[in-house]
Write an enzyme that holds these catalytic residues in place. Sequence first.
Site, PDB file in Angstrom:
ATOM      1  N   HIS A 106       0.829  -1.195   0.000  1.00 45.58           N
ATOM      2  CA  HIS A 106       0.000   0.000   0.000  1.00 45.58           C
ATOM      3  C   HIS A 106       0.872   1.256   0.000  1.00 45.58           C
ATOM      4  O   HIS A 106       1.163   1.837   1.034  1.00 45.58           O
ATOM      5  CB  HIS A 106      -0.946  -0.002   1.199  1.00 45.58           C
ATOM      6  CG  HIS A 106      -2.096  -0.940   1.040  1.00 45.58           C
ATOM      7  ND1 HIS A 106      -2.150  -2.158   1.676  1.00 45.58           N
ATOM      8  CD2 HIS A 106      -3.223  -0.856   0.299  1.00 45.58           C
ATOM      9  CE1 HIS A 106      -3.274  -2.774   1.355  1.00 45.58           C
ATOM     10  NE2 HIS A 106      -3.947  -2.005   0.508  1.00 45.58           N
ATOM     11  N   HIS A 164       0.876   1.905  -5.666  1.00 46.17           N
ATOM     12  CA  HIS A 164      -0.417   1.227  -5.773  1.00 46.17           C
ATOM     13  C   HIS A 164      -1.506   2.220  -6.181  1.00 46.17           C
ATOM     14  O   HIS A 164      -2.356   1.929  -7.030  1.00 46.17           O
ATOM     15  CB  HIS A 164      -0.758   0.562  -4.437  1.00 46.17           C
ATOM     16  CG  HIS A 164      -2.136  -0.028  -4.382  1.00 46.17           C
ATOM     17  ND1 HIS A 164      -2.634  -0.876  -5.353  1.00 46.17           N
ATOM     18  CD2 HIS A 164      -3.136   0.114  -3.458  1.00 46.17           C
ATOM     19  CE1 HIS A 164      -3.874  -1.237  -5.038  1.00 46.17           C
ATOM     20  NE2 HIS A 164      -4.197  -0.640  -3.900  1.00 46.17           N
ATOM     21  N   ASP A 199      -9.128  -1.156  -7.679  1.00 47.48           N
ATOM     22  CA  ASP A 199      -8.442  -1.334  -6.407  1.00 47.48           C
ATOM     23  C   ASP A 199      -7.830  -2.716  -6.263  1.00 47.48           C
ATOM     24  O   ASP A 199      -6.781  -2.878  -5.656  1.00 47.48           O
ATOM     25  CB  ASP A 199      -9.426  -1.067  -5.258  1.00 47.48           C
ATOM     26  CG  ASP A 199      -8.747  -1.129  -3.903  1.00 47.48           C
ATOM     27  OD1 ASP A 199      -7.618  -0.597  -3.778  1.00 47.48           O
ATOM     28  OD2 ASP A 199      -9.335  -1.694  -2.964  1.00 47.48           O
TER      29      ASP A 199
END
Length: 364
Positions: free
Chosen positions: A161, A165, A267
């Site tokens: 993360h 990303h 995502d």
Amino acid sequence: MCICFCVNVCVCVLFFCVCLYVCTCMCVCVFVDAAGVGCVSGKRQRQHMSLQRYLHPIRGFCCNQTPPLRPVTPPPGPHRSHSLLDQHYFGQASVMLKKVATWNFDIFLFDRLTDGEALVCMLQHVFHQYGLFELFGLDPLRFLKFLGLLQEAYYTRNPYHTSVHAADVTQAMCCFLQEPKNDSVLENHHSKLGVCILRESGLLAHLPPQDRLCFEERLQSVILATDISRQTDILNRFSAQLKKGGFNMENGEDRHFILQMALKCADICNPCRSGLISKHWSHLVTQEFFQQGDIERAHKQEISPLCDRHSCNMASIQTGFISFLVEPLFTQWDNFCASPLSHTMLDHLRENKSYWSNSTPLSP
């Protein structure tokens, strides 16, 4: 491509959601090592950890190996440029941006070429590309402040993360915007923190209060929809709507629902990328899971699911992730789009699922 006003609103909300969602997730996922070292300044970390200092991170990478980190000599100082796109790599990065809406876009290479500023550079590009500065009267300097606050909010010692990303999610959305059916389309703490960053930057200060409030409510709604615990409900609603005949893109609620689905797909789209890029993302997310488990074990807390390196492995984690979360989501997305891109994503997904299902269970 001619884009109407309502579409531009969706695009603008979309890219704010992309960067704010992933960024604010990281604001509450600060890694603390065994020595109790807390969060370190993002700016200071980036000076040490920029991917530009290494060779391409996924070359020769396989599932049971750590990506090689071999130093690359940075451009000569002391007069090294500090522009967003370093002069030494500007040409190559610019060429890549011309193909930002292609699914084989290599975000790791782009981050290296932009000296760890992939998110900032990509967001600048797409806001210009879709004419959002002019449409909403955005101040370029306030926009740069907004991007700076986003970048500083990241804790760069997290393997997965990171701002890379977020840039990858943004790039995926650029691809989705090219879908023929989507020309009109585009968790709770996280969304509130994202709105705080937006307000602190003053980016939308020129808009009437009612418009700002409406924008923030839409932003929070799209971010909350990415919560995995809500996926079953959202998929059921999406499937039921498709069976009823689909969506009316002139209806604001339908457009908003598609926007929620698009961000959910972007995502968790890593298993839908081509082999080498997908495997690199798998390594990073598994490494981050195990780091979290190590912290929980050190503090004598119950170890979260998938975070125990002594009982879990990358192959089983990825197989389960694909089977129970990614595949159902992208199958429904393909039912909606039925486009060459959605077919390509499913093909990559099946190839990666087969790879992990047949892999020797080794930890990263």
